[in-house]
Design an enzyme around this catalytic site. Sequence first.
Site, PDB file in Angstrom:
ATOM      1  N   CYS A 268     -39.584 -22.941  13.694  1.00 43.94           N
ATOM      2  CA  CYS A 268     -38.768 -22.103  14.577  1.00 43.94           C
ATOM      3  C   CYS A 268     -39.296 -20.672  14.526  1.00 43.94           C
ATOM      4  O   CYS A 268     -39.994 -20.298  13.591  1.00 43.94           O
ATOM      5  CB  CYS A 268     -37.319 -22.134  14.125  1.00 43.94           C
ATOM      6  SG  CYS A 268     -37.117 -21.599  12.413  1.00 43.94           S
TER       7      CYS A 268
ATOM      8  N   HIS B 247     -41.941 -17.135   2.762  1.00 41.27           N
ATOM      9  CA  HIS B 247     -42.270 -17.262   4.183  1.00 41.27           C
ATOM     10  C   HIS B 247     -42.866 -15.962   4.701  1.00 41.27           C
ATOM     11  O   HIS B 247     -42.188 -15.154   5.317  1.00 41.27           O
ATOM     12  CB  HIS B 247     -40.980 -17.646   4.938  1.00 41.27           C
ATOM     13  CG  HIS B 247     -41.094 -17.595   6.424  1.00 41.27           C
ATOM     14  ND1 HIS B 247     -42.195 -18.060   7.115  1.00 41.27           N
ATOM     15  CD2 HIS B 247     -40.222 -17.149   7.384  1.00 41.27           C
ATOM     16  CE1 HIS B 247     -42.001 -17.887   8.406  1.00 41.27           C
ATOM     17  NE2 HIS B 247     -40.817 -17.327   8.595  1.00 41.27           N
TER      18      HIS B 247
ATOM     19  N   CYS C 295     -42.762 -16.336  14.019  1.00 41.00           N
ATOM     20  CA  CYS C 295     -43.007 -17.233  12.889  1.00 41.00           C
ATOM     21  C   CYS C 295     -43.819 -18.459  13.282  1.00 41.00           C
ATOM     22  O   CYS C 295     -44.278 -19.208  12.428  1.00 41.00           O
ATOM     23  CB  CYS C 295     -41.688 -17.649  12.252  1.00 41.00           C
ATOM     24  SG  CYS C 295     -40.748 -16.217  11.715  1.00 41.00           S
TER      25      CYS C 295
END
Lengths: 302, 446
Positions: free
Chosen positions: B432, B402, B109
Amino acid sequence: MKLDHVPSLPGLYGTAVAAAARDRVFRKQAAEQLPWVRHEVDRVPVDVGELTRYQHLLGEPARDCLPSGFIHALAFPVAMSVMTADDFPLPLLGMIHLRNQVEHYRTVLFSERLDISAWPRNMAAHRSGTQVEMVVEVRSSAELVWRGVSTYLAKGVHLPGLDEAPEENPPRSGFAPPVPTAKWRLGADTGRAYAAVSGDFNPIHLSAITAKALGMRASIAHGMYLASRALATARPEGVEAFSWDIDFAAPVFLPATVALSVRGPEGTRHGGTGAGSGTEYVGWNPRSGRKHFSGSVTPLPH
Amino acid sequence: MANPEHPTEPSTPAGGAGTAAPRKAVVIGGNRIPFARTGGAYAHSSNQDMLTSALDGLVARFGLQHERIGEVAAGAVLKHSRDFNLTREAVLGSALAGDTPAYDIQQACATGLETVVSMVNKIKLGQIESAIAGGVDTASDAPIAVSEGLRQVLLNLSRAKTMKDKLTAAAKLRPKDLAPEAPTTGEPRTGLSMGEHQALTTAHWNITREAQDELAMASHRNLAAAYERGFFDDLITPYRGLAKDSNMRADSSMEKLAKLSPVFGRSLDQPATMTAGNSTPLTDGASTVLLGSEDYARGHDLPILADVVDAEAAAVDFVHGKEGLLMAPVYAAPRLLARNGLKLEDFDFYEIHEAFAGTVLSAIAAWEDEEFCRTRLGLDGALGTIDRSKLNVNGSSLAAGHPFAATGGRIVASLAKTLHEAGSGRGLISICAAGGQGVVAILEAR
């Protein structure tokens, strides 16, 4: 006793089944003492294809060095050869693996030829039968590189001449599951998959049907599968010489979900994972909270 | 800035002690396509489709048709093996000049932010004048792999030379090998999903359900308000009939969020608090950021929104239970602040990626915890407190969604614009990532 090659495990299981049948028919009086023997096989080669399959199944990077559990699997038939011999006092079939204690003295490469020796010791009364330790030593060019002690229990077998086992049950310390750090989902084929890479085709691990034939309600995961997988996670990176142990509690009936917790000795404190600090691990059933196994990995001084 | 050419003032932020500061790298602007919930508007669009579309919008907005850009870096987390050159292929399919080089990055990510960091570093070193950073992900068009058994059979077949070898290889095929394997969000080393990992951390920091729902609601309201006032007009290009992020619920309320059942952490001793409302959904989308040297921006008459000052990556040991999977940015931030002589309170905007509301709130709680900061971060006391009115002011991942690698580009472009609108100030980005990793970065208004 020198063997000229590592015996085949299916063959040894066949011997064990035949022995069990024969003892039942002829009610043969079992030996009452451990034989004074040591079975040895010299210059055992490692098949790199078998090593790779083992490493991939157990979650080890396929390095050129041998995982500690792989060495156990490699040497296991030699221990089995002792345990299936006529003079061995305990029946092999139905034996339960209680614990393992291993010293892994240095990195062992697959290209090394290994001398394997195995012998029994410390037969003793257990509250539910008789236990025995199998010692296995592995040498490379006379240097001791690996040493394992496996403790097995022959349930319901009580031999005369052994000191009475303590009658009272050991304190069943209540197990409080810690916070898990991992979860394993083990399919019904877990036992067959491990049998394929380890050669350990004990029927209690292969299928529900073969396990039921031996009195289990379902097939169970190999103890060494659980130990090797835990070790793949718990062994601190970069540590080449270490000791590890595992105590088996409730069997893992397949298929299963096993919760795992791996902790450094400093618990949740901040600290390195390099040499000098070991880890502890425990696996349990997340539904029932029953403990399956627990153990530790400790770096050895060089 | 006094000297736009080659600033020679002594190093403060990014240069490191004793060396002259490298030149600045600036954010010129960004473009993304709206993010779509998986299986929705982009169900049949590939990573390459979406990245190309986001690039095209950027090219159109800044007049980059047929322009050779110094380099384009982008990436995707869930990637088909055929997409080995995903970014270069997207460039070839875009209106950029065909002689624009490109490469792929993957850091879970953190991919999107890491593409910005690496492009910025090349600009600062003078290796390139302009760059595009970006990221894309689709969980709709995810790669499905053949099973390990079938794969081994096929590979052995391709290596077999004789008919006998081929038959032997083919005979190894078992019926169960025909079942395909889909990607999962599970951590390879632990078997726990990201949500299950975060549930452990959320419980450890005693983050309440209410606090998580409040953060989720603020995310939806802030994002909706930003759309309302036209904030995204020059940051988004519509795609496949979508003009806004399809996950956004402008009418979200605490009552509605409170009705959702917990989905993660249900086997812990503490009550489960993480729901579909305070966790990000699987999302499809792509984002891009145009970066350049100050000379490049001025020479092409392009805006300068913000400086990318510095960045820091960190990783934690979650495998041995020493730290939570998504807590690495908590460790990266104090190192970044120390290098730049800044305190946590020295920022006007905080962009903390909302993987889960619990992730954001755990990070904030950790930075406020004196004991944790002393023993784990090696600080003298608590790192500091974040003024919640400065947090994710234009919404974040809980509302927008996301698409893993696209989140970094979304945040960098939005924060750069926010800073530029404010006219001055500083922003902190924290993202994160799987594998116990995290990247943090500092932007400064221009």
